[in-house]
Design a protein around this motif. Structure first.
Motif, mmCIF file in Angstrom:
data_model
loop_
_atom_site.group_PDB
_atom_site.id
_atom_site.type_symbol
_atom_site.label_atom_id
_atom_site.label_comp_id
_atom_site.label_asym_id
_atom_site.label_seq_id
_atom_site.Cartn_x
_atom_site.Cartn_y
_atom_site.Cartn_z
ATOM 1 N N PRO A 339 99.086 120.426 29.707
ATOM 2 C CA PRO A 339 99.861 120.390 30.949
ATOM 3 C C PRO A 339 98.979 120.299 32.188
ATOM 4 O O PRO A 339 97.835 120.757 32.200
ATOM 5 N N ASP A 340 99.539 119.718 33.236
ATOM 6 C CA ASP A 340 98.804 119.522 34.485
ATOM 7 C C ASP A 340 98.271 120.838 35.043
ATOM 8 O O ASP A 340 97.130 120.901 35.522
ATOM 9 N N GLU A 341 99.095 121.889 34.982
ATOM 10 C CA GLU A 341 98.720 123.157 35.587
ATOM 11 C C GLU A 341 97.446 123.732 34.974
ATOM 12 O O GLU A 341 96.564 124.241 35.691
ATOM 13 N N TYR A 507 106.144 119.725 25.634
ATOM 14 C CA TYR A 507 105.773 118.324 25.858
ATOM 15 C C TYR A 507 106.914 117.395 25.437
ATOM 16 O O TYR A 507 107.258 116.443 26.149
ATOM 17 N N SER A 510 109.710 117.702 27.977
ATOM 18 C CA SER A 510 109.393 116.946 29.180
ATOM 19 C C SER A 510 109.593 115.451 28.960
ATOM 20 O O SER A 510 110.136 114.754 29.825
ATOM 21 N N LYS A 513 113.231 114.191 29.105
ATOM 22 C CA LYS A 513 113.850 114.175 30.437
ATOM 23 C C LYS A 513 115.148 114.981 30.478
ATOM 24 O O LYS A 513 115.986 114.792 31.353
ATOM 25 N N THR A 522 108.651 125.671 33.855
ATOM 26 C CA THR A 522 108.167 124.938 32.686
ATOM 27 C C THR A 522 106.953 124.101 33.069
ATOM 28 O O THR A 522 106.846 123.635 34.212
ATOM 29 N N SER A 524 104.323 120.958 33.427
ATOM 30 C CA SER A 524 104.516 119.524 33.667
ATOM 31 C C SER A 524 103.434 118.746 32.926
ATOM 32 O O SER A 524 102.286 119.190 32.823
ATOM 33 N N GLN A 526 101.747 114.704 31.798
ATOM 34 C CA GLN A 526 101.598 113.275 32.058
ATOM 35 C C GLN A 526 102.055 112.523 30.814
ATOM 36 O O GLN A 526 101.602 112.819 29.705
#
Length: 705
Positions: A339-341, A507, A510, A513, A522, A524, A526
């Motif tokens: 995840p991005d975070e 994942y 996400s 959608k 939650t 995020s 890519q």
């Protein structure tokens, strides 16, 4: 045979045919006859010239299967590889061999760590060996002063890992062949999960066979238990015993200092890499059981839970024109990204946010080191696609990290956690200790600029796929597979918002959608997409032994809880399809358990339609643990139907159990109780009865910890 010899052979064949009475009687008299004769001669010529004029074998074909690290190593020209392990030990002047049998990579990693520390701490030349690379029989030749170490995993129904099958077969023959192993000295560690009925069975069988054959265990065999998250700690405790043994045998222990096995540096990236193949792990190996990884387009997604704060996703993936084939009951491995975070947190704490797009150059300094990141990746893509940055950091790694601390207080904090098992356990129970969170905890202000990237890559695991039972039938939808994924968000501290969020399940959520029902934020991610394919997930198919019987008339007993129903959706869909085209269908009884019929009874409408299609051939028995005052679990309903189930099993039914290992163990116990009660057998007789069913493939389980 050269070209001139082929020409002579063809000429002689033609003359012989011309002179034969059969040929004269079959002399072509029409255009069609001449065409047939011409085709026959061309086919004959093609067959005789194959491999000489056309379809010649590639002289370099064998190179496709060579390991690059062996081809490129300086020693490859000096050492002739052999499958005799004793000869390999002597040729390489090794003092100890460390065998690993691994399904998920943990045993392999432990073996490499142990081998490296034997060298750095004691100066011992240790060989780390994949069991499949050597003939198991040659283990019997190992003798003093050499000794062998075995790190063996158990999975499924007490099965060995794929690379340990040769050892397993040899172990079974030891007793029959009266093999003697008086000269073998060994140590052993087993990796397993006590939630499973056959906890560490592989270790137990191997050790019993060795001891019966006269081998000497230098220390008692130890067992690591993943059920309580103690695998790393159990390994460390066992490793301490191994090192104590080495000291007793006269080896002098040196002070441990970090020695990099990789040379890693960052350089400005002149071009942005967009090659999607860089998102595929180089640790994945295509084999007879696993397909190639492909980006699979997402056809559709839908939410299966109708209420509550949890998500359960049904997702369909297109196979398209790639070469992936699957069979009903197989597994699909989904390759997530981080995840991005967590990526941002780690880049910040390392002081490398400005260098996120720099290219990673990695050189292997030690033959035992294996690259986890493909060439050409940026620092960010390595953290996103190739390393398990969301995994729990082991206590040993925490202790080793302390030497790179940016401040004395940070070093003191990490040293205390790394040396105190109880403190570490307390911290792990109250927060999810990822690498970034740990570094941030120890040093909230000062970045860890002195922490080598080589240390990070060496100590973080390679990102691995998560496997899901395919919930579609290959007969009903051969070019589309569906998965059923429960989104995991486990709160670990009720007083704080700390939680463990399942990497792959979130994942998938996400990518679908669909809206999250969780009360906590939650993560995020890519996602990859292309103009032609749309949104995709990287995935591969793994073969499974969880298969329907060949004959559709065989009765079925299906036992599942929650998303364990996934493969049974495929089974029932396939049986319904066969029924509609007139095939005889055996009696089926499905036991399905969940919390509440109004919230998480997945595929309820589909089951109703299947019931209408199959009629009396299908009986559905449900269990709801939170729908009434008394909790009813699926194993309770199995116990109620004990008489019927035994009657079906005795008449040739196949039984399948899918879900958590703890549930499967309870179901096993209920059936065994029924066997004792109805058949009047003692425990030994029950075991013989159960083992016979499992040996014949009539009792199968697909379970997880």
């Amino acid at each position: 045979m050269d070209i001139s010899e082929l020409q002579s052979t063809l000429h002689l064949l033609f003359e012989t045919l011309q002179g034969s009475p059969v040929f004269k009687s079959l002399r072509p008299v029409s255009i069609a006859d001449r065409v047939v004769l011409l085709l026959f001669l061309l086919s004959t010529c093609g067959y005789l010239t194959r491999g000489h004029i056309w379809d010649r074998p590639d002289p370099n074909y064998g190179a496709y299967f060579e390991r690059p690290q062996l081809v490129n190593s300086a020693s490859s020209n000096k050492t002739i590889m052999t499958r005799n392990i004793y000869q390999r030990i002597e040729d390489g002047d090794y003092q100890v061999v460390i065998f690993w049998g691994s399904q998920s990579g943990t045993a392999e990693r432990f073996a490499e760590v142990l081998g490296r520390e034997c060298s750095t701490r004691f100066g011992i030349n240790a060989m780390v060996a994949d069991l499949s690379d050597y003939d198991a029989e040659s283990i019997s030749e190992i003798q003093k002063p050499y000794f062998a170490i075995f790190i063996l995993s158990t999975y499924g129904e007490g099965d060995p890992s794929d690379n340990a099958v040769g050892l397993w077969d040899w172990i079974k023959r030891i007793k029959d062949q009266s093999t003697k192993l008086e000269n073998l000295q060994y140590l052993a560690l087993g990796l397993g999960n006590s939630n499973y009925k056959y906890y560490n069975r592989v270790l137990d069988v191997v050790v019993d066979a060795f001891d019966a054959a006269g081998a000497t265990a230098l220390i008692p065999a130890q067992r690591a238990d993943d059920a309580v998250g103690a695998t790393e700690e159990d390994f460390q405790s066992w490793k301490d015993e191994v090192f104590s043994l080495l000291r007793e045998r006269g080896y002098e222990q040196k002070t441990a200092t970090y020695q990099a096995t990789l040379n890693v540096w960052l350089r400005p990236n002149s071009e942005r890499h967009s090659d999607v193949s860089q998102q595929v792990s180089i640790s994945h190996q295509q084999s007879t059981t696993c397909s190639t990884i492909y980006p699979l387009p997402i056809r559709s997604s839908r939410e299966l839970f109708t209420a509550g704060d949890r998500n359960c996703i049904h997702m369909e993936l297109e196979l398209g024109n790639n070469d992936i084939l699957y069979k009903t009951g197989d597994h699909v491995g989904i390759w997530p990204c981080n995840p991005d975070e967590e990526i941002e947190r780690l880049l910040k704490v390392l002081g490398l946010k400005e260098r996120r797009n720099d290219a990673l150059d990695i050189t292997v300094l030690d033959d035992s080191a294996k690259p986890k990141v493909p060439r050409g990746n940026t620092l960010e893509s390595a953290l996103r696609h190739h390393l398990e940055i969301c995994a729990l950091v082991s206590r040993k790694t925490i202790l080793n990290l302390s030497q790179f601390a940016p401040t004395p207080s940070a070093k003191a904090i990490l040293s205390e956690i790394g040396q105190d098992r109880e403190l570490y356990a307390q911290l792990a129970s109250s927060t999810h200790i990822t690498l970034a969170r740990l570094l941030q905890l120890a040093s909230p202000v000062d970045p860890w600029t002195s922490l080598p990237l080589s240390f990070i890559i060496e100590n973080l695991l390679a990102l691995q796929p998560r496997y899901y039972s395919i919930s579609s039938s290959s007969i009903v939808s051969p070019r589309c597979i569906s998965i059923t994924a429960l989104v995991v968000n486990k709160v670990i501290d009720s007083e704080t918002p700390e939680s463990i969020q399942g990497l792959t399940s979130n994942y998938i959520l996400s990518a679908s959608k669909l809206q999250s029902k969780a009360s906590l934020p939650t993560p995020s991610f890519q996602h990859t997409a292309s103009p032609t394919l749309g949104s995709t997930l990287y995935a591969h198919v793994r073969k499974s032994k969880f298969k329907l019987p060949l004959t559709s008339s065989t009765p079925l007993i299906l036992v599942a809880a929650g998303t364990g129903f996934a493969p049974f959706r495929a089974f029932l869909s396939e049986r319904a399809k066969l029924h509609t085209i007139g095939k005889p269908i055996g009696r089926m009884i499905l036991f399905f358990g969940c919390r509440n019929p109004d919230s998480d009874y997945i595929y309820r409408e589909e089951l109703g339609k299947l019931q209408d299609t199959l009629g009396e051939a299908l009986k559905i028995v449900t269990a709801f643990s939170r729908d009434q005052a008394k909790k009813v679990y699926v194993q309770d309903r199995v116990s109620e139907y004990g008489n019927d189930l035994l009657e079906m099993l005795d008449s040739g039914a196949n039984m399948y159990i899918c879900g958590k290992a703890s549930m499967a163990r309870e179901v096993d116990g209920k059936i065994e109780d029924a066997v004792k009660r109805i058949k009047g057998l003692e425990q030994s007789g029950v075991k013989v009865w159960v083992d016979d069913l499992k040996r014949r493939g009539k009792w199968r389980a697909d379970v997880w910890g």
